[in-house]
Scaffold this motif. Structure first.
Motif, PDB file in Angstrom:
ATOM      1  N   PRO A 143      54.568  78.603  85.038  1.00 40.27           N
ATOM      2  CA  PRO A 143      55.447  77.757  85.853  1.00 40.27           C
ATOM      3  C   PRO A 143      56.846  77.655  85.269  1.00 40.27           C
ATOM      4  N   ILE A 144      56.986  77.926  83.969  1.00 40.68           N
ATOM      5  CA  ILE A 144      58.317  77.891  83.359  1.00 40.68           C
ATOM      6  C   ILE A 144      59.141  79.072  83.854  1.00 40.68           C
ATOM      7  N   ILE A 157      60.799  67.746  87.246  1.00 40.44           N
ATOM      8  CA  ILE A 157      60.432  69.159  87.157  1.00 40.44           C
ATOM      9  C   ILE A 157      59.288  69.376  86.175  1.00 40.44           C
ATOM     10  N   VAL A 158      59.294  68.652  85.049  1.00 35.43           N
ATOM     11  CA  VAL A 158      58.254  68.849  84.043  1.00 35.43           C
ATOM     12  C   VAL A 158      56.889  68.501  84.617  1.00 35.43           C
ATOM     13  N   ARG A 159      56.796  67.392  85.343  1.00 35.25           N
ATOM     14  CA  ARG A 159      55.529  67.033  85.977  1.00 35.25           C
ATOM     15  C   ARG A 159      55.088  68.117  86.954  1.00 35.25           C
ATOM     16  N   GLU A 170      51.515  72.404  88.687  1.00 33.73           N
ATOM     17  CA  GLU A 170      51.405  73.790  89.144  1.00 33.73           C
ATOM     18  C   GLU A 170      50.345  74.539  88.349  1.00 33.73           C
ATOM     19  N   VAL A 171      50.277  74.257  87.041  1.00 33.52           N
ATOM     20  CA  VAL A 171      49.249  74.896  86.215  1.00 33.52           C
ATOM     21  C   VAL A 171      47.867  74.530  86.737  1.00 33.52           C
ATOM     22  N   GLY A 172      47.658  73.233  87.017  1.00 31.06           N
ATOM     23  CA  GLY A 172      46.367  72.796  87.533  1.00 31.06           C
ATOM     24  C   GLY A 172      46.028  73.439  88.861  1.00 31.06           C
ATOM     25  N   GLU A 173      46.999  73.509  89.753  1.00 29.33           N
ATOM     26  CA  GLU A 173      46.750  74.101  91.068  1.00 29.33           C
ATOM     27  C   GLU A 173      46.486  75.603  90.956  1.00 29.33           C
ATOM     28  N   GLU A 174      47.150  76.250  90.001  1.00 28.32           N
ATOM     29  CA  GLU A 174      46.898  77.674  89.787  1.00 28.32           C
ATOM     30  C   GLU A 174      45.475  77.896  89.291  1.00 28.32           C
ATOM     31  N   ASP A 229      67.151  68.673  84.542  1.00 30.32           N
ATOM     32  CA  ASP A 229      65.780  68.778  85.052  1.00 30.32           C
ATOM     33  C   ASP A 229      64.741  68.548  83.961  1.00 30.32           C
ATOM     34  N   LEU A 230      65.001  69.104  82.776  1.00 29.67           N
ATOM     35  CA  LEU A 230      63.995  69.104  81.714  1.00 29.67           C
ATOM     36  C   LEU A 230      64.251  68.046  80.649  1.00 29.67           C
TER      37      LEU A 230
END
Length: 615
Positions: free
Chosen positions: A5-6, A395-397, A402-406, A300-301
């Motif tokens: 996601p990064i 953005i960090v959240r 996104e990792v979880g959904e992937e 963002d970060l």
């Protein structure tokens, strides 16, 4: 690392700013006026060497003024702080990078980031000739980049032909005894230094080496002492962006250096480096796209260096699998064998503290490590204080979700342990399981592993277990089981009933034929809070260890459901010992085997915890 996601985020930044055509090429150096203005690359490298990139990140360009911090470091390494400080000040100038001036009081260049200070740094590199001087500089840069860098001869020739202003600065420095030797030889080395070719990825690795206290995270080589790195980053923070340094530190807040070749390098000590390349320049001589990208990424970060209210230390408290740290729920022998064999397929990542971007990056990277072998990912946020600032668009959240959904898309199961409920605002995916406690998540994961990997013949937990099926009797013959059962007395309890209290005299052995009980202990003498030590289910026993040791009860025993027990009293045991000593011997052997099994399981868990703490 694929599908990070990064890197997806860097792709979003690329697409957002690629159409930004503000700025102009550096046409005062003829060769730089011919480069493709549409090139754009972004690289983020962590202090431990993980690289994320998007765009034209392997395209080479000349390093130009981004060389200045590194040459300054080499000059200090060659000569020491005191000598270099007698030649170059460390004050912000507020002047343009190519100003022909010295400090009015000290008659020295105000800092090593403007051209006067940078040319002085180049002159201080110890060498017998200008050729040797540049070779030392090139080799030094190459160590930072972890690969062999080379000279762009065409750009060097162009600078040599047109760099009259820098020649004037060199002769001014000679006039004030700042540089020694022939200014023409020094300026040739300076032009060569600026004409060294790098890619955006090279710059990021060079910056990551500074972020890592002078140790290259790719090669492992220590290139500069940490005290010199501290000086370099301090000067970059106050003067790296020239007369725009104040605006930069206010809006971006990352020590940085830009170059007219189109590169910008930013470094967060102990965390990461960001490199951006795009050749269209703003009025300060910095990449216009690069500045816009940096401003957005920092915002963002939450990367501003003054964001000091939260810890920047590692957020990962421990990483383990459920075979290493099972739940407190006692399992049958068959179940334990399955969990010992396949428990590695459920991975727990336990986080703590405040999760800023660098911590989130570590969590994301750990989530993607050996992911093909993992069925269940458990993210334990019990000890997490906050995830950045918690706004809905954070953005960090989004990266973490996104990792979880992937993982879900790959057929994995995703679990979040969140006792507070504060970190789930963005979670709209009902497939992500949420538990209030780590223990509940572990038990759920164990059930999923058992369901997937147990064969039909495995003896699994059930709500009712006939007394003859207890593992306790695995070494008894049929007559011994019958004689033993004849000595048992049935007991019934309701959900919430207390069976025994801490300090009670041991009364015998209890066999759970139905229901569930917990062994708990108060947290503090006056506390009403109980800590569950273990959970026992149908088919299991309790009381036998205390019986063997002669100790009083160490835990409170509560029913967690309507429960049926069979009870072997002390009187019955005494009778058995007198009238049927072989049966008593079989009982004590069963108790010893059960105790050994429990001890072995506990020892393996403790060993795993010690290993995790050492890591």
């Amino acid at each position: 690392m694929t599908n990070s996601p990064i890197e997806k985020y860097l792709e979003d930044i690329y697409k957002r700013f690629i159409k930004n055509n503000d700025g102009q090429l550096a046409d005062y150096i003829p060769e730089l006026a011919t480069v493709d203005p549409d090139r754009f690359g972004l690289v983020l490298a962590t202090a431990d060497g993980q690289v994320y990139k998007y765009g034209d990140t392997s395209d080479e360009f000349t390093i130009q003024s981004i060389s200045k911090p590194f040459t300054y470091g080499l000059a200090i390494s060659d000569n020491g702080f005191d000598y270099v400080d007698r030649k170059i000040d460390v004050e912000a100038s507020g002047d343009a990078y190519n100003e022909i001036s010295l400090d009015a009081d000290t008659h020295r260049p105000k800092n090593a980031m403007i051209n006067a200070g940078a040319i002085t740094s180049t002159s201080l590199i110890r060498a017998a000739s200008s050729e040797e001087r540049y070779e030392r500089i090139r080799d030094f840069f190459s160590k930072f980049a972890a690969r062999d860098l080379s000279l762009d001869q065409a750009v060097y020739n162009s600078e040599l032909e047109t760099g009259h202003r820098n020649r004037a600065i060199a002769w001014m420095l000679k006039n004030f005894d700042i540089i020694e030797g022939n200014p023409e030889e020094v300026i040739r080395s300076y032009f060569e230094q600026c004409s060294t070719l790098v890619s955006t990825e090279d710059l990021a690795i060079m910056g990551a080496t500074l972020a890592n206290n002078g140790v290259n995270p790719i090669s492992g080589e220590e290139i500069l002492d940490s005290s010199i790195v501290e000086r370099i980053l301090s000067v970059m923070m106050t003067a790296g962006m020239y007369d725009g340094a104040g605006d930069w530190m206010t809006s971006v807040g990352i020590p940085a250096k830009s170059g007219v070749g189109g590169g910008i390098l930013g470094v967060l000590p102990g965390q990461l480096a960001i490199a951006v390349f795009s050749p269209l320049l703003d009025r300060h001589g910095s990449s216009a796209r690069g500045v816009a990208a940096f401003e957005t990424i920092s915002s963002d970060l939450n990367l501003h260096i003054m964001n000091v209210n939260k810890s920047a230390s590692s957020v990962i408290k421990s990483i383990y699998t459920i075979d290493e740290r099972p739940s407190i729920l006692r399992r049958t022998t068959d179940e334990e064998e399955v969990l010992d064999k396949y428990g590695y397929k459920a991975k727990v990542i336990e986080a703590e503290g405040d999760i800023l971007f660098s911590g989130a990056e570590t969590l994301i990277r750990e989530s993607m490590k050996d992911a093909d072998d993992i069925d269940i990912f458990i993210y334990d946020n019990t000890l997490v204080k906050s995830i950045t600032d918690g706004n809905e668009e954070d953005i960090v959240r989004k990266m973490m979700y996104e990792v979880g959904e992937e993982k879900l898309a790959q057929g994995k199961r995703v679990v979040i342990v969140d006792s507070s409920g504060r970190y789930l605002d963005n979670n709209t995916n009902e497939d992500i399981k949420v538990f209030k406690s780590t223990e509940s998540a572990l038990q759920w994961a164990e059930e999923k592993i058992l369901k997937k990997y147990s064969n039909p013949d495995v003896n699994t937990s059930s709500s009712i277990v006939p007394i003859n099926d207890f593992e306790f009797f695995s070494n008894f013959d049929e007559k011994q089981i019958k004689d033993f059962v004849d000595l048992l007395k049935p007991l019934s309890y309701k959900n919430g009933d207390k069976i025994a209290s801490v300090g009670d005299e041991n009364k015998g052995i209890y066999f759970i034929t139905k229901g569930k009980v917990t062994a708990s202990k108060k947290e503090g003498n006056n506390s009403q809070n109980y800590r569950r030590i273990t959970i026992l289910i149908a088919g299991m026993t309790f009381g036998e260890i205390a019986l063997a040791s002669g100790d009083k009860a160490k835990f409170d025993i509560w029913c967690q459901a309507d429960t049926e027990l069979l009870y072997l009293s002390k009187d019955a045991i005494n009778k058995m010992t007198k009238e049927n000593p072989s049966l008593a011997a079989a009982m004590w052997k069963a108790i010893a085997l059960d105790g050994y099994s429990l001890f072995d399981r506990t020892l393996r868990q403790l060993s795993s915890r010690v290993e995790q703490e050492e890591i």
